[in-house]
Design a protein around this motif. Sequence first.
Motif, PDB file in Angstrom:
ATOM      1  N   UNK A 105       0.833  -1.211   0.000  1.00 47.86           N
ATOM      2  CA  UNK A 105       0.000   0.000   0.000  1.00 47.86           C
ATOM      3  C   UNK A 105       0.868   1.261   0.000  1.00 47.86           C
ATOM      4  N   UNK A 106       1.945   1.245   0.767  1.00 49.84           N
ATOM      5  CA  UNK A 106       2.864   2.385   0.811  1.00 49.84           C
ATOM      6  C   UNK A 106       3.468   2.615  -0.578  1.00 49.84           C
ATOM      7  N   UNK A 107       3.928   1.550  -1.205  1.00 46.54           N
ATOM      8  CA  UNK A 107       4.490   1.674  -2.554  1.00 46.54           C
ATOM      9  C   UNK A 107       3.452   2.248  -3.511  1.00 46.54           C
ATOM     10  N   UNK A 108       2.214   1.756  -3.402  1.00 44.66           N
ATOM     11  CA  UNK A 108       1.138   2.236  -4.274  1.00 44.66           C
ATOM     12  C   UNK A 108       0.902   3.735  -4.054  1.00 44.66           C
ATOM     13  N   UNK A 109       0.894   4.163  -2.813  1.00 42.57           N
ATOM     14  CA  UNK A 109       0.695   5.591  -2.524  1.00 42.57           C
ATOM     15  C   UNK A 109       1.810   6.440  -3.101  1.00 42.57           C
ATOM     16  N   UNK A 110       3.055   6.005  -2.915  1.00 44.60           N
ATOM     17  CA  UNK A 110       4.200   6.792  -3.340  1.00 44.60           C
ATOM     18  C   UNK A 110       4.516   6.644  -4.827  1.00 44.60           C
ATOM     19  N   UNK A 111       3.766   5.801  -5.549  1.00 46.14           N
ATOM     20  CA  UNK A 111       3.907   5.776  -7.011  1.00 46.14           C
ATOM     21  C   UNK A 111       3.570   7.145  -7.600  1.00 46.14           C
ATOM     22  N   UNK A 112       2.651   7.844  -6.952  1.00 46.10           N
ATOM     23  CA  UNK A 112       2.321   9.216  -7.346  1.00 46.10           C
ATOM     24  C   UNK A 112       3.397  10.114  -6.747  1.00 46.10           C
ATOM     25  N   UNK A 113       4.222  10.693  -7.593  1.00 42.01           N
ATOM     26  CA  UNK A 113       5.367  11.473  -7.107  1.00 42.01           C
ATOM     27  C   UNK A 113       4.966  12.720  -6.333  1.00 42.01           C
ATOM     28  N   UNK A 114       3.712  13.151  -6.447  1.00 44.24           N
ATOM     29  CA  UNK A 114       3.256  14.313  -5.686  1.00 44.24           C
ATOM     30  C   UNK A 114       2.939  13.970  -4.235  1.00 44.24           C
ATOM     31  N   UNK A 115       2.636  12.713  -3.958  1.00 44.62           N
ATOM     32  CA  UNK A 115       2.285  12.302  -2.599  1.00 44.62           C
ATOM     33  C   UNK A 115       3.524  12.401  -1.724  1.00 44.62           C
ATOM     34  N   UNK A 116       3.402  13.185  -0.635  1.00 50.14           N
ATOM     35  CA  UNK A 116       4.556  13.374   0.244  1.00 50.14           C
ATOM     36  C   UNK A 116       4.356  12.810   1.645  1.00 50.14           C
ATOM     37  N   UNK A 117       3.181  12.225   1.907  1.00 49.47           N
ATOM     38  CA  UNK A 117       2.961  11.637   3.213  1.00 49.47           C
ATOM     39  C   UNK A 117       1.728  10.754   3.238  1.00 49.47           C
ATOM     40  N   UNK A 118       1.771   9.760   4.141  1.00 50.44           N
ATOM     41  CA  UNK A 118       0.665   8.822   4.309  1.00 50.44           C
ATOM     42  C   UNK A 118       0.216   8.875   5.767  1.00 50.44           C
ATOM     43  N   UNK A 119      -1.084   9.040   5.966  1.00 42.43           N
ATOM     44  CA  UNK A 119      -1.674   9.148   7.291  1.00 42.43           C
ATOM     45  C   UNK A 119      -2.376   7.851   7.691  1.00 42.43           C
ATOM     46  N   UNK A 120      -2.343   7.550   8.975  1.00 35.95           N
ATOM     47  CA  UNK A 120      -3.114   6.453   9.540  1.00 35.95           C
ATOM     48  C   UNK A 120      -3.634   6.904  10.900  1.00 35.95           C
ATOM     49  N   UNK A 121      -4.674   6.234  11.390  1.00 33.67           N
ATOM     50  CA  UNK A 121      -5.310   6.690  12.634  1.00 33.67           C
ATOM     51  C   UNK A 121      -5.799   5.537  13.507  1.00 33.67           C
ATOM     52  N   UNK A 122      -4.881   4.731  14.055  1.00 37.59           N
ATOM     53  CA  UNK A 122      -5.337   3.661  14.936  1.00 37.59           C
ATOM     54  C   UNK A 122      -5.983   4.226  16.204  1.00 37.59           C
ATOM     55  N   UNK A 123      -6.872   3.434  16.777  1.00 36.54           N
ATOM     56  CA  UNK A 123      -7.491   3.837  18.038  1.00 36.54           C
ATOM     57  C   UNK A 123      -6.420   4.064  19.099  1.00 36.54           C
ATOM     58  N   UNK A 124      -6.673   4.998  19.990  1.00 34.73           N
ATOM     59  CA  UNK A 124      -5.733   5.270  21.076  1.00 34.73           C
ATOM     60  C   UNK A 124      -5.510   4.016  21.919  1.00 34.73           C
ATOM     61  N   UNK A 125      -6.548   3.211  22.059  1.00 35.29           N
ATOM     62  CA  UNK A 125      -6.453   1.997  22.867  1.00 35.29           C
ATOM     63  C   UNK A 125      -5.752   0.852  22.145  1.00 35.29           C
ATOM     64  N   UNK A 126      -5.518   0.971  20.847  1.00 31.29           N
ATOM     65  CA  UNK A 126      -4.923  -0.114  20.068  1.00 31.29           C
ATOM     66  C   UNK A 126      -3.402   0.055  20.006  1.00 31.29           C
TER      67      UNK A 126
END
Length: 171
Positions: A105-126
């Motif tokens: 998934x990271x590779x897929x996101x960064x295939x677009x050269x404009x993408x400069x960051x990937x966000x995720x949001x796990x639960x605080x309890x996880x």
Amino acid sequence: MKLRTASIQDLDLVQYWDTKQHVIDCDPDDEWDWEKELNRNPEWREQLIAEVNGEPIGFIQIIDPLLEDTHYWGEVEPNKRAIDIWLGEEHNLNKGYGTKMMNLAIEKCFENELVDGILIDPLKTNTNAQRFYERLGFEFVEERDFDGTTCIVYELKRIKPAGNKVSYEMP
């Protein structure tokens, strides 16, 4: 492992996975309308099924949080992506599949050269998910309330544009 586009033919499978306790524990307030979502393909989202030897094992969603229609992420900078990921069956946990899925998934996101960051949001309890993302190089951004659910926001930043080669910092 390969990723393929999720389709309406996956409806029964993803609905079943959505009843699994380990999936519920990752997002207990999720009320996803799978039939509706599998039948629409907005430009800002990819829904993917991870397969190992032809067997579906997990689900990944990649979105552009700036364009996403519910504005779940609120105000975000352009050129970001956000990932949701889960494994469907308990027997596939702790086998390295999640790491492989995230790397694809990271590779897929960064295939677009404009993408400069990937966000995720796990639960605080996880805390297991938080450690998982930290091992992949994601860095803490903030604790945030998303519609009454407290999450920890992390970001994996691209180090530099790298042509056809994906470049991001691994610990």
